[in-house]
Motif scaffolding. Structure first.
Motif, PDB file in Angstrom:
ATOM      1  N   ASP A  79     -41.984  -9.457   2.777  1.00 23.46           N
ATOM      2  CA  ASP A  79     -40.761  -8.662   2.825  1.00 23.46           C
ATOM      3  C   ASP A  79     -40.922  -7.261   2.238  1.00 23.46           C
ATOM      4  OD1 ASP A  79     -41.006  -9.550   0.233  1.00 23.46           O
ATOM      5  OD2 ASP A  79     -39.036 -10.490   0.121  1.00 23.46           O
ATOM      6  N   ASP A  80     -42.152  -6.812   2.052  1.00 26.80           N
ATOM      7  CA  ASP A  80     -42.414  -5.472   1.544  1.00 26.80           C
ATOM      8  C   ASP A  80     -43.370  -4.770   2.502  1.00 26.80           C
ATOM      9  OD1 ASP A  80     -44.315  -3.566  -0.041  1.00 26.80           O
ATOM     10  OD2 ASP A  80     -42.530  -3.753  -1.313  1.00 26.80           O
ATOM     11  N   LEU A  81     -42.891  -3.730   3.158  1.00 27.77           N
ATOM     12  CA  LEU A  81     -43.666  -3.024   4.181  1.00 27.77           C
ATOM     13  C   LEU A  81     -44.997  -2.516   3.655  1.00 27.77           C
ATOM     14  CD1 LEU A  81     -43.980  -1.619   6.964  1.00 27.77           C
ATOM     15  CD2 LEU A  81     -42.705   0.301   5.993  1.00 27.77           C
ATOM     16  N   HIS A  82     -44.989  -1.870   2.501  1.00 33.53           N
ATOM     17  CA  HIS A  82     -46.231  -1.301   1.971  1.00 33.53           C
ATOM     18  C   HIS A  82     -47.233  -2.388   1.601  1.00 33.53           C
ATOM     19  CE1 HIS A  82     -44.447   2.618   2.136  1.00 33.53           C
ATOM     20  NE2 HIS A  82     -43.406   2.190   1.450  1.00 33.53           N
ATOM     21  N   SER A  83     -46.740  -3.451   1.018  1.00 34.78           N
ATOM     22  CA  SER A  83     -47.604  -4.582   0.673  1.00 34.78           C
ATOM     23  C   SER A  83     -48.206  -5.194   1.935  1.00 34.78           C
ATOM     24  CB  SER A  83     -46.793  -5.626  -0.094  1.00 34.78           C
ATOM     25  OG  SER A  83     -47.523  -6.805  -0.250  1.00 34.78           O
ATOM     26  N   ALA A  84     -47.380  -5.366   2.954  1.00 38.12           N
ATOM     27  CA  ALA A  84     -47.857  -5.960   4.208  1.00 38.12           C
ATOM     28  C   ALA A  84     -48.931  -5.097   4.855  1.00 38.12           C
ATOM     29  CB  ALA A  84     -46.688  -6.170   5.169  1.00 38.12           C
ATOM     30  N   ARG A  85     -48.701  -3.796   4.896  1.00 34.20           N
ATOM     31  CA  ARG A  85     -49.691  -2.892   5.485  1.00 34.20           C
ATOM     32  C   ARG A  85     -51.018  -2.949   4.737  1.00 34.20           C
ATOM     33  NH1 ARG A  85     -46.311   2.628   6.734  1.00 34.20           N
ATOM     34  NH2 ARG A  85     -45.344   1.905   8.660  1.00 34.20           N
ATOM     35  N   LEU A  86     -50.938  -2.911   3.410  1.00 41.42           N
ATOM     36  CA  LEU A  86     -52.165  -2.964   2.613  1.00 41.42           C
ATOM     37  C   LEU A  86     -52.901  -4.274   2.839  1.00 41.42           C
ATOM     38  CD1 LEU A  86     -54.084  -1.803   0.491  1.00 41.42           C
ATOM     39  CD2 LEU A  86     -52.576  -2.783  -1.275  1.00 41.42           C
ATOM     40  N   LEU A  87     -52.177  -5.376   2.824  1.00 38.83           N
ATOM     41  CA  LEU A  87     -52.828  -6.666   3.013  1.00 38.83           C
ATOM     42  C   LEU A  87     -53.443  -6.777   4.404  1.00 38.83           C
ATOM     43  CD1 LEU A  87     -53.638  -9.382   1.912  1.00 38.83           C
ATOM     44  CD2 LEU A  87     -51.376 -10.256   2.528  1.00 38.83           C
ATOM     45  N   MET A  88     -52.753  -6.297   5.419  1.00 38.53           N
ATOM     46  CA  MET A  88     -53.311  -6.357   6.771  1.00 38.53           C
ATOM     47  C   MET A  88     -54.592  -5.523   6.879  1.00 38.53           C
ATOM     48  SD  MET A  88     -50.026  -6.595   9.356  1.00 38.53           S
ATOM     49  CE  MET A  88     -49.116  -5.214   8.724  1.00 38.53           C
ATOM     50  N   ARG A  89     -54.610  -4.349   6.237  1.00 40.37           N
ATOM     51  CA  ARG A  89     -55.830  -3.522   6.242  1.00 40.37           C
ATOM     52  C   ARG A  89     -56.962  -4.219   5.504  1.00 40.37           C
ATOM     53  NH1 ARG A  89     -52.484   0.813   4.635  1.00 40.37           N
ATOM     54  NH2 ARG A  89     -53.585   0.877   2.650  1.00 40.37           N
ATOM     55  N   MET A  90     -56.650  -4.809   4.374  1.00 42.66           N
ATOM     56  CA  MET A  90     -57.682  -5.492   3.585  1.00 42.66           C
ATOM     57  C   MET A  90     -58.233  -6.710   4.336  1.00 42.66           C
ATOM     58  SD  MET A  90     -58.353  -4.029   0.775  1.00 42.66           S
ATOM     59  CE  MET A  90     -57.704  -2.720  -0.208  1.00 42.66           C
ATOM     60  N   LEU A  91     -57.351  -7.461   4.962  1.00 47.20           N
ATOM     61  CA  LEU A  91     -57.798  -8.631   5.720  1.00 47.20           C
ATOM     62  C   LEU A  91     -58.678  -8.217   6.890  1.00 47.20           C
ATOM     63  CD1 LEU A  91     -54.505 -10.730   5.701  1.00 47.20           C
ATOM     64  CD2 LEU A  91     -56.606 -11.222   4.423  1.00 47.20           C
ATOM     65  N   ALA A  92     -58.268  -7.169   7.598  1.00 49.55           N
ATOM     66  CA  ALA A  92     -59.063  -6.677   8.731  1.00 49.55           C
ATOM     67  C   ALA A  92     -60.442  -6.213   8.266  1.00 49.55           C
ATOM     68  CB  ALA A  92     -58.327  -5.544   9.441  1.00 49.55           C
ATOM     69  N   ALA A  93     -60.501  -5.570   7.119  1.00 46.25           N
ATOM     70  CA  ALA A  93     -61.777  -5.087   6.588  1.00 46.25           C
ATOM     71  C   ALA A  93     -62.720  -6.232   6.234  1.00 46.25           C
ATOM     72  CB  ALA A  93     -61.531  -4.226   5.344  1.00 46.25           C
ATOM     73  N   HIS A  94     -62.161  -7.413   6.029  1.00 43.36           N
ATOM     74  CA  HIS A  94     -62.984  -8.577   5.678  1.00 43.36           C
ATOM     75  C   HIS A  94     -63.147  -9.550   6.837  1.00 43.36           C
ATOM     76  CE1 HIS A  94     -62.185  -7.048   1.630  1.00 43.36           C
ATOM     77  NE2 HIS A  94     -63.350  -7.585   1.358  1.00 43.36           N
ATOM     78  N   GLY A  95     -62.813  -9.115   8.051  1.00 47.06           N
ATOM     79  CA  GLY A  95     -63.097  -9.918   9.227  1.00 47.06           C
ATOM     80  C   GLY A  95     -61.998 -10.853   9.687  1.00 47.06           C
ATOM     81  N   ALA A  96     -60.776 -10.605   9.265  1.00 47.83           N
ATOM     82  CA  ALA A  96     -59.662 -11.452   9.711  1.00 47.83           C
ATOM     83  C   ALA A  96     -59.390 -11.229  11.195  1.00 47.83           C
ATOM     84  CB  ALA A  96     -58.396 -11.139   8.916  1.00 47.83           C
TER      85      ALA A  96
END
Length: 148
Positions: A16-33
């Motif tokens: 429910d937090d846009l900035h948190s979601a964006r950061l997590l999605m970038r971090m997950l993508a960087a690790h092969g999600a």
């Protein structure tokens, strides 16, 4: 969230937090999600997940990540509600908590989370936690799963 029918794995992120979601999605993508489908609130996420579980042709998320901050118990309540849905036992659910203190972690596990990860303010710790989420998902994949 967008429904997925292509057979490729994807994560469902309930945050429910846009900035948190964006950061997590970038971090997950960087690790092969795989692709991450983001839902911005618990109500919409529950509606989508309920529909997917009821549809025999829907492709279910490979991992449901829950990081709700609207209240201290929002993530726990969402996980309980999700696990009460018919067919939800087949979902791999990870909760993100502000701390891994025993009481918080046990409450989320008792609610039905398969794993609990910690939300970090420090970027380096956050990166490590994203890598741990990917590692958890990899270790829990079905051996008979195939992509198309």
């Amino acid at each position: 969230m967008n429904g997925h029918t292509g057979g490729q794995p994807y994560f469902a992120l309930v945050d429910d937090d846009l900035h948190s979601a964006r950061l997590l999605m970038r971090m997950l993508a960087a690790h092969g999600a795989p692709t991450v489908s983001w839902q911005e609130n618990a109500t919409l996420a529950m509606t989508e997940l309920s529909a997917w579980l009821a549809d025999d042709n829907a492709s279910l998320p490979a991992l449901v990540l829950v990081d709700l901050k609207s209240s201290s118990e929002a993530t726990e309540q969402f996980v309980k509600q999700l696990r009460a849905l018919p067919g939800a036992s087949s979902l791999l659910v990870a909760a993100i908590a502000p701390t891994l203190e025993r009481a918080h972690r046990d409450a989320l596990l008792d609610a039905g989370a398969d794993a609990v990860f910690q939300r970090h303010a420090d970027l380096e710790f956050y990166r490590r936690e994203a890598a741990a989420i990917i590692s958890f998902w990899v270790r829990n994949q079905r051996l008979d799963a195939v992509g198309t």
